[in-house]
Write a protein that holds these residues in place. Structure first.
Motif, short mmCIF file in Angstrom:
data_model
loop_
_atom_site.label_atom_id
_atom_site.label_comp_id
_atom_site.label_asym_id
_atom_site.label_seq_id
_atom_site.Cartn_x
_atom_site.Cartn_y
_atom_site.Cartn_z
N ALA A 1 44.11 77.55 47.73
CA ALA A 1 44.94 78.73 47.98
C ALA A 1 46.36 78.52 47.46
N ALA A 2 46.89 77.31 47.67
CA ALA A 2 48.24 77.02 47.19
C ALA A 2 48.29 77.07 45.67
N THR B 1 46.32 78.82 43.72
CA THR B 1 46.20 80.22 43.32
C THR B 1 47.52 80.95 43.47
N THR B 2 48.20 80.72 44.61
CA THR B 2 49.48 81.37 44.84
C THR B 2 50.50 80.95 43.79
N VAL C 1 49.73 82.69 40.54
CA VAL C 1 50.10 84.11 40.58
C VAL C 1 51.59 84.29 40.37
N TRP C 2 52.40 83.41 40.96
CA TRP C 2 53.85 83.52 40.78
C TRP C 2 54.27 83.18 39.34
N ASP D 1 42.08 85.89 42.85
CA ASP D 1 41.42 85.90 44.16
C ASP D 1 41.04 87.34 44.46
N ASN E 1 48.10 90.10 45.28
CA ASN E 1 48.49 89.36 44.08
C ASN E 1 49.04 90.28 43.00
N ARG F 1 52.61 91.22 43.76
CA ARG F 1 53.60 90.21 43.41
C ARG F 1 53.96 90.29 41.93
#
Length: 414
Positions: free
Chosen positions: A216-217, A219-220, A223-224, A339, A346, A349
């Protein structure tokens, strides 16, 4: 099922055209509203920041809501709200009421923008091939439609408020009529993996929760990174929107009528590129579209910055629009596919930070003109495009990042 997917794709096109039309309806009425309210260009520029702020807030709110409630609920709700609030800027009589109207309309537009993009991700996933750029092309068509409708309303003697009210009412009807064709909400995946045969846990003892958390980290973080690339690309697009015509007029000395075609050249090239980008993405992959598109844009804006001839400027703006055309759709698509269960959040963002870039572009170039000539300020856009081309490695390399299972929707005809 194939028929329902085609209907969902058609409805997505409708919402993209609608969003472009409603936003375009505000844009084409800016001069009349500015005169009615009695504000300067500088004051209008400050008020437009509120439009962007409202859109940003709406995007952040609508993304998670779309994941939770489903696009079939949030997309038409965003369309209805956007249509209902379109008339507010036309009714404004002073800077304060216009400020409030733009904040509210921007919020509703942001809700529609993100929710329809999140739904587009799910449609693309079901098709098993790229279709995102085609949706973004129809957004541009909506802007053209808004200009034609506004011209017709003016010819009929309607004031801006009446014309915007009529277009908003039509938008409400279209939003509600198209809602049933949208894809239903998909159930969220289970939070913990199923036990392996024999009752053993698929995650080794002592590591339960570690792998999902690290994934998850990652993926985040990815995305950023996509959001930062979107900021750079959309900053370039925003700069072209506001400075292309002024470049030809003030730097190259072109007549006002000729200078106006600079933005038209850029916009036409961008629309054409988006109509073609899906086919190229299916064949060569999203990374190639972003990398080569950004590189092409870098060549185009460098030609604009350094070329002393009008023909060079038109060529440069065309290459700039063509190169940028496929970049944003690939970034939105990659964010949604990172995701699928959190596609809305996502996309919000990436779209939100990209929208900040769109608003900042004209201001950044304007600030640089205090230090260097306008054409030399465009070198910053060259650097951003080159950085985007290098950063394209964050995208997947395969042409079909998330294909549908064999025998499902991947065989649907265009």
């Amino acid at each position: 099922m194939e028929r329902s997917l085609r209907a969902a794709r058609g409805a997505t096109y409708v919402y993209f055209v609608l969003c472009g039309t409603l936003m375009g309806a505000w844009v084409v009425h800016i001069p009349a509203i500015e005169d009615r309210v009695g504000i300067s260009h500088a004051t209008l520029g400050g008020l437009l920041v509120l439009l962007g702020l409202g859109a940003f807030i709406g995007m952040q709110a609508a993304g998670p809501l779309t994941d939770r409630l489903g696009a079939r609920v949030v997309v038409p709700a965003g369309g209805v709200l956007c249509g209902a609030t379109l008339v507010l800027p036309g009714l404004a009589r002073d800077p304060w009421t216009l400020a409030g109207a733009l904040l509210v309309f921007g919020f509703c537009n942001g809700c529609l923008d993100v929710s329809m993009n999140a739904h587009a991700v799910h449609v693309e996933k079901a098709y098993g091939r790229p279709v995102m750029s085609g949706f973004h092309a129809t957004f541009s068509v909506g802007g053209v439609l808004a200009a034609l409708l506004a011209a017709g309303a003016a010819g009929a003697g309607l004031n801006p408020a009446a014309g915007m009210a009529a277009m908003g009412a039509a938008g409400i009807v279209i939003s509600l009529a198209s809602a049933r064709a949208l894809l239903p909400a998909t159930p969220a995946p289970a939070e913990s993996p199923a036990p392996a045969p024999g009752g053993e846990s698929p995650v080794p003892a002592g590591e339960a929760g570690t792998a999902p958390a690290s994934k998850a980290a990652a993926t985040t973080g990815r995305v950023w990174l996509l959001a930062v690339l979107a900021l750079m690309v959309m900053l370039c697009e925003g700069a072209a929107n506001d400075w292309s015509a002024l470049h030809l007029k003030d730097v190259l000395g072109a007549p006002a009528g000729t200078a106006a075609f600079a933005y038209g050249t850029f916009a036409a090239a961008m629309t054409l590129g988006r109509l073609l980008a899906d086919r190229f993405a299916a064949r060569f992959g999203s990374r190639a579209i972003l990398r080569h598109g950004a590189a092409t844009a870098a060549v185009g804006i460098t030609l604009v910055a350094l070329g002393p001839w009008t023909w060079a400027a038109f060529t440069g703006w065309a290459l700039f629009g063509l190169g940028l055309s496929g970049c944003v759709p690939q970034l939105f698509s990659a964010a949604g596919h990172a995701d699928p269960a959190a596609a809305g959040a996502n996309v919000s963002r990436v779209a939100g930070l990209g929208y900040v870039g769109m608003l900042a572009g004209p201001a950044v170039i304007g600030w640089l003109t205090h230090l260097v000539a306008l054409n030399h300020a465009f070198v910053l856009l060259t650097l951003l495009c080159v950085t985007t081309a290098v950063g394209a490695r964050v995208l997947r390399t395969d042409p079909d990042p998330d294909p549908a299972p064999e025998g499902e929707m991947a065989t649907v005809a265009p």
